[in-house]
Design a protein around this motif. Structure first.
Motif, PDB file in Angstrom:
ATOM      1  N   SER A  33       7.462 -94.869 -59.904  1.00 18.82           N
ATOM      2  CA  SER A  33       8.589 -93.896 -59.703  1.00 18.82           C
ATOM      3  C   SER A  33       7.967 -93.133 -58.430  1.00 18.82           C
ATOM      4  CB  SER A  33       8.385 -92.951 -61.136  1.00 18.82           C
ATOM      5  OG  SER A  33       9.165 -91.864 -60.687  1.00 18.82           O
ATOM      6  N   ALA A  34       6.878 -92.810 -58.315  1.00 21.37           N
ATOM      7  CA  ALA A  34       6.258 -92.089 -56.899  1.00 21.37           C
ATOM      8  C   ALA A  34       6.892 -92.985 -55.581  1.00 21.37           C
ATOM      9  CB  ALA A  34       4.825 -91.908 -56.978  1.00 21.37           C
ATOM     10  N   ARG A  35       6.541 -94.431 -55.794  1.00 24.70           N
ATOM     11  CA  ARG A  35       6.755 -95.325 -54.836  1.00 24.70           C
ATOM     12  C   ARG A  35       8.212 -95.331 -54.294  1.00 24.70           C
ATOM     13  NH1 ARG A  35       4.486 -99.092 -56.510  1.00 24.70           N
ATOM     14  NH2 ARG A  35       2.493 -98.935 -55.786  1.00 24.70           N
ATOM     15  N   GLU A  36       8.867 -95.151 -55.458  1.00 19.68           N
ATOM     16  CA  GLU A  36      10.400 -95.428 -55.232  1.00 19.68           C
ATOM     17  C   GLU A  36      11.058 -94.210 -54.702  1.00 19.68           C
ATOM     18  OE1 GLU A  36      12.133 -96.192 -58.974  1.00 19.68           O
ATOM     19  OE2 GLU A  36      11.646 -98.258 -59.190  1.00 19.68           O
ATOM     20  N   ARG A  37      10.484 -92.860 -54.914  1.00 17.24           N
ATOM     21  CA  ARG A  37      10.914 -91.797 -54.324  1.00 17.24           C
ATOM     22  C   ARG A  37      10.479 -91.768 -52.883  1.00 17.24           C
ATOM     23  NH1 ARG A  37       8.731 -89.389 -59.176  1.00 17.24           N
ATOM     24  NH2 ARG A  37       6.687 -88.713 -58.102  1.00 17.24           N
ATOM     25  N   ILE A  38       9.275 -92.032 -52.655  1.00 16.96           N
ATOM     26  CA  ILE A  38       8.971 -92.387 -51.022  1.00 16.96           C
ATOM     27  C   ILE A  38       9.878 -93.168 -50.227  1.00 16.96           C
ATOM     28  CG2 ILE A  38       7.256 -92.997 -49.449  1.00 16.96           C
ATOM     29  CD1 ILE A  38       5.001 -92.292 -51.656  1.00 16.96           C
ATOM     30  N   LEU A  39      10.084 -94.184 -51.109  1.00 23.97           N
ATOM     31  CA  LEU A  39      11.051 -95.363 -50.300  1.00 23.97           C
ATOM     32  C   LEU A  39      12.342 -94.777 -50.064  1.00 23.97           C
ATOM     33  CD1 LEU A  39       9.703 -98.671 -52.170  1.00 23.97           C
ATOM     34  CD2 LEU A  39       9.540 -97.943 -49.684  1.00 23.97           C
ATOM     35  N   ARG A  40      12.968 -94.038 -51.021  1.00 22.98           N
ATOM     36  CA  ARG A  40      14.370 -93.335 -50.800  1.00 22.98           C
ATOM     37  C   ARG A  40      14.046 -92.387 -49.732  1.00 22.98           C
ATOM     38  NH1 ARG A  40      14.535 -93.359 -56.660  1.00 22.98           N
ATOM     39  NH2 ARG A  40      13.818 -91.146 -56.653  1.00 22.98           N
ATOM     40  N   ALA A  41      13.065 -91.536 -49.533  1.00 22.06           N
ATOM     41  CA  ALA A  41      13.130 -90.545 -48.766  1.00 22.06           C
ATOM     42  C   ALA A  41      12.910 -91.224 -47.243  1.00 22.06           C
ATOM     43  CB  ALA A  41      11.881 -89.692 -48.894  1.00 22.06           C
ATOM     44  N   GLU A  42      12.313 -92.448 -47.199  1.00 28.96           N
ATOM     45  CA  GLU A  42      12.143 -92.894 -46.010  1.00 28.96           C
ATOM     46  C   GLU A  42      13.492 -93.700 -45.416  1.00 28.96           C
ATOM     47  OE1 GLU A  42       8.114 -95.535 -44.745  1.00 28.96           O
ATOM     48  OE2 GLU A  42       8.449 -95.554 -47.152  1.00 28.96           O
ATOM     49  N   ALA A  43      14.162 -94.133 -46.592  1.00 26.53           N
ATOM     50  CA  ALA A  43      15.422 -94.836 -46.081  1.00 26.53           C
ATOM     51  C   ALA A  43      16.495 -93.850 -45.451  1.00 26.53           C
ATOM     52  CB  ALA A  43      16.017 -95.489 -47.380  1.00 26.53           C
ATOM     53  N   LEU A  44      16.565 -92.658 -46.127  1.00 29.61           N
ATOM     54  CA  LEU A  44      17.185 -91.623 -45.722  1.00 29.61           C
ATOM     55  C   LEU A  44      16.973 -90.962 -44.255  1.00 29.61           C
ATOM     56  CD1 LEU A  44      17.493 -89.381 -49.042  1.00 29.61           C
ATOM     57  CD2 LEU A  44      19.382 -90.692 -47.899  1.00 29.61           C
ATOM     58  N   LEU A  45      15.595 -90.832 -44.058  1.00 33.05           N
ATOM     59  CA  LEU A  45      15.113 -90.661 -42.688  1.00 33.05           C
ATOM     60  C   LEU A  45      15.534 -91.621 -41.766  1.00 33.05           C
ATOM     61  CD1 LEU A  45      11.813 -88.649 -43.353  1.00 33.05           C
ATOM     62  CD2 LEU A  45      13.844 -87.661 -42.544  1.00 33.05           C
ATOM     63  N   ALA A  46      15.335 -92.761 -42.153  1.00 38.90           N
ATOM     64  CA  ALA A  46      15.554 -93.699 -41.248  1.00 38.90           C
ATOM     65  C   ALA A  46      17.245 -93.939 -40.602  1.00 38.90           C
ATOM     66  CB  ALA A  46      15.115 -95.125 -41.712  1.00 38.90           C
ATOM     67  N   GLU A  47      17.956 -93.785 -41.835  1.00 40.19           N
ATOM     68  CA  GLU A  47      19.399 -93.586 -41.598  1.00 40.19           C
ATOM     69  C   GLU A  47      19.923 -92.259 -40.774  1.00 40.19           C
ATOM     70  OE1 GLU A  47      23.223 -94.240 -41.217  1.00 40.19           O
ATOM     71  OE2 GLU A  47      21.936 -95.725 -41.916  1.00 40.19           O
ATOM     72  N   ARG A  48      19.141 -91.133 -40.969  1.00 40.35           N
ATOM     73  CA  ARG A  48      19.165 -89.999 -40.264  1.00 40.35           C
ATOM     74  C   ARG A  48      19.000 -90.320 -38.754  1.00 40.35           C
ATOM     75  NH1 ARG A  48      21.698 -85.373 -38.989  1.00 40.35           N
ATOM     76  NH2 ARG A  48      20.256 -83.719 -38.381  1.00 40.35           N
ATOM     77  N   HIS A  49      17.898 -91.023 -38.508  1.00 41.48           N
ATOM     78  CA  HIS A  49      17.523 -91.378 -37.269  1.00 41.48           C
ATOM     79  C   HIS A  49      18.554 -92.315 -36.574  1.00 41.48           C
ATOM     80  CE1 HIS A  49      14.792 -93.197 -34.035  1.00 41.48           C
ATOM     81  NE2 HIS A  49      14.148 -92.499 -34.468  1.00 41.48           N
ATOM     82  N   ARG A  50      18.996 -93.267 -37.074  1.00 39.30           N
ATOM     83  CA  ARG A  50      20.063 -94.161 -36.555  1.00 39.30           C
ATOM     84  C   ARG A  50      21.311 -93.160 -36.305  1.00 39.30           C
ATOM     85  NH1 ARG A  50      17.983 -97.593 -40.146  1.00 39.30           N
ATOM     86  NH2 ARG A  50      19.319 -97.212 -41.896  1.00 39.30           N
ATOM     87  N   ALA A  51      21.805 -92.602 -37.163  1.00 34.30           N
ATOM     88  CA  ALA A  51      22.906 -91.855 -36.871  1.00 34.30           C
ATOM     89  C   ALA A  51      22.902 -90.953 -35.775  1.00 34.30           C
ATOM     90  CB  ALA A  51      23.364 -91.160 -38.398  1.00 34.30           C
ATOM     91  N   LEU A  52      21.659 -90.089 -35.828  1.00 35.14           N
ATOM     92  CA  LEU A  52      21.791 -88.904 -34.914  1.00 35.14           C
ATOM     93  C   LEU A  52      21.671 -89.820 -33.432  1.00 35.14           C
ATOM     94  CD1 LEU A  52      21.008 -86.123 -34.538  1.00 35.14           C
ATOM     95  CD2 LEU A  52      18.524 -86.654 -34.240  1.00 35.14           C
ATOM     96  N   ILE A  53      20.997 -90.857 -33.351  1.00 36.34           N
ATOM     97  CA  ILE A  53      21.073 -91.483 -32.014  1.00 36.34           C
ATOM     98  C   ILE A  53      22.386 -91.913 -31.540  1.00 36.34           C
ATOM     99  CG2 ILE A  53      20.178 -93.559 -30.669  1.00 36.34           C
ATOM    100  CD1 ILE A  53      17.598 -93.287 -32.122  1.00 36.34           C
TER     101      ILE A  53
END
Length: 409
Positions: free
Chosen positions: A370-390
């Motif tokens: 459960s902790a790992r899934e929360r971390i992976l979801r947060a990473e995915a959201l940040l990576a998408e934010r990174h792409r969208a911002l650029i």
């Protein structure tokens, strides 16, 4: 000008002060080679970072010959480095160091109307990655190579020079914040994996049951329960190699086909009854899969043929605890050998303690997953934010003079 499909729609929405011109009008191929082999060798990562190349044991990379090194291209700060074989995977970036890159790469000198850091962000943005994919004939090793004939006339989105600088400074600051957060999340994931790597071996040895501990003399397994015995793995369970089953040979059914990566399909006939445990034999070595019902273990795996009267779920955790990295290091070829694993010393608990340990680890696994899934979801959201911002900044959709993207969570 015939616009390229992946960026055609963007061009129609650009600010009026921006220009669209072919890449070849603003970049020149660098033909300077590493004569005398005097320059440090550089590598281009999929992150776009050009950095000194590590030759000692670096991912199995073979050290190039002297004659090959003399054919390497010289790249200097501000030059654009392109890996035409891996453009679709991020093999493009502006260098900040001086050195020599592979002769399979291309090095471009950027013209005066372009600010190199802006070009770095632009050519790594999602629209351009989509365009590279359109240029590639396929994603096989040779078909994904992007030709000069396609790359050189590629349209560039060109703001006024001062605006390029502002966009670059904005993106450097904001993506830097995102990268810091991503780094913290990766650290959390590493800590979680380290905790799991320590917890499982001690748990299957019964050392966490709170009833005392005995030294095992095994480096990766420091202690065990007083009622435990140190035995070869073959005393606990018997492994058997899986059987090949190609996609063409599979027939519609409800029997899962298990490979080293897990379930990959279905079949109508089972090779083994459940519950079962399957481990990767090569490839993703150390992946351990639990199967509730009947299944077909693929030949890329080893599966438990006989639990020798032990608790199957406990055996699953025993296999999760093994030091597969040590086994691979001793092997002549990548992967694990069934006979070697059978000789591996492991701890064997009495059956009632096996069941206690299995229940304990199952509970902890749910929490860690459960902790790992929360971390992976947060990473995915940040990576998408990174792409969208650029993408928003380099295509004029975001006015960086008024944007305040201090919050990225």
């Amino acid at each position: 000008m015939t616009f390229d499909l992946a960026i055609e729609s963007i061009i129609h929405t650009l600010p009026s002060s921006w220009k669209v011109e072919e890449f070849r009008r603003h970049a020149t191929l660098v033909g300077e080679v590493n004569a005398g082999s005097g320059m440090p060798l550089l590598s281009l990562a999929s992150t776009g970072v050009v950095s000194p190349r590590n030759e000692e044991g670096g991912m199995g990379r073979q050290i190039p010959s002297e004659s090959t090194i003399e054919r390497y291209w010289i790249a200097r700060p501000g030059d654009l480095v392109v890996n035409p074989m891996w453009l679709i995977g991020g093999g493009i970036g502006v260098s900040q160091v001086t050195g020599a890159v592979s002769p399979d790469y291309r090095v471009y000198k950027i013209g005066p109307e372009l600010f190199p850091p802006f070009i770095h962000h632009l050519l790594r943005s999602q629209p351009y990655r989509d365009q590279y994919r359109l240029y590639a004939r396929a994603e096989t090793t040779f078909d994904r190579r992007i030709s000069k004939q396609d790359f050189h006339p590629m349209p560039l989105l060109i703001p006024p020079l001062e605006e390029q600088r502002r966009i670059s400074e904005f993106l450097d600051a904001e993506t830097g914040r995102i990268d810091q957060l991503l780094g913290k999340l990766r650290h959390q994931r590493d800590v979680l994996a380290e905790r799991e790597g320590v917890t499982v071996p001690l748990a299957v040895a019964g050392a966490r049951l709170g009833e005392g501990a005995v030294n095992t003399g095994v480096p990766w397994l420091p202690s065990m329960h007083p009622k435990a015995r140190l035995v070869p793995l073959l005393r606990v369970l018997q492994l058997q190699r899986g059987v090949d089953l190609s996609e063409k040979e599979r027939r519609a059914g409800k029997v899962p086909v298990i490979t080293t990566a897990g379930r990959v399909g279905w079949h109508d006939v089972a090779l083994a009854s459940g519950p079962g445990v399957v481990i990767g034999r090569y490839g993703s070595v150390g992946n351990v899969h639990w199967v509730e019902g009947a299944y077909w273990p693929h030949n890329t795996t080893l599966y438990v043929k006989n639990f020798n009267g032990n608790d199957p779920r406990y055996c699953y955790h025993v296999l999760r605890s093994l030091p597969y990295e040590m086994e691979q290091a001793r092997a002549a070829v990548p992967g694990v050998n069934r006979n070697d694993l059978h000789r591996q010393p492991v701890v064997l608990l009495p059956l009632e303690l096996q069941r206690r340990v299995a229940r304990q680890l199952d509970t902890e696994m749910v929490q860690m997953e459960s902790a790992r899934e929360r971390i992976l979801r947060a990473e995915a959201l940040l990576a998408e934010r990174h792409r969208a911002l650029i993408t928003a900044a380099v295509t004029g959709q975001l006015d960086v003079t008024t944007a305040r993207c201090t919050s990225v969570a």
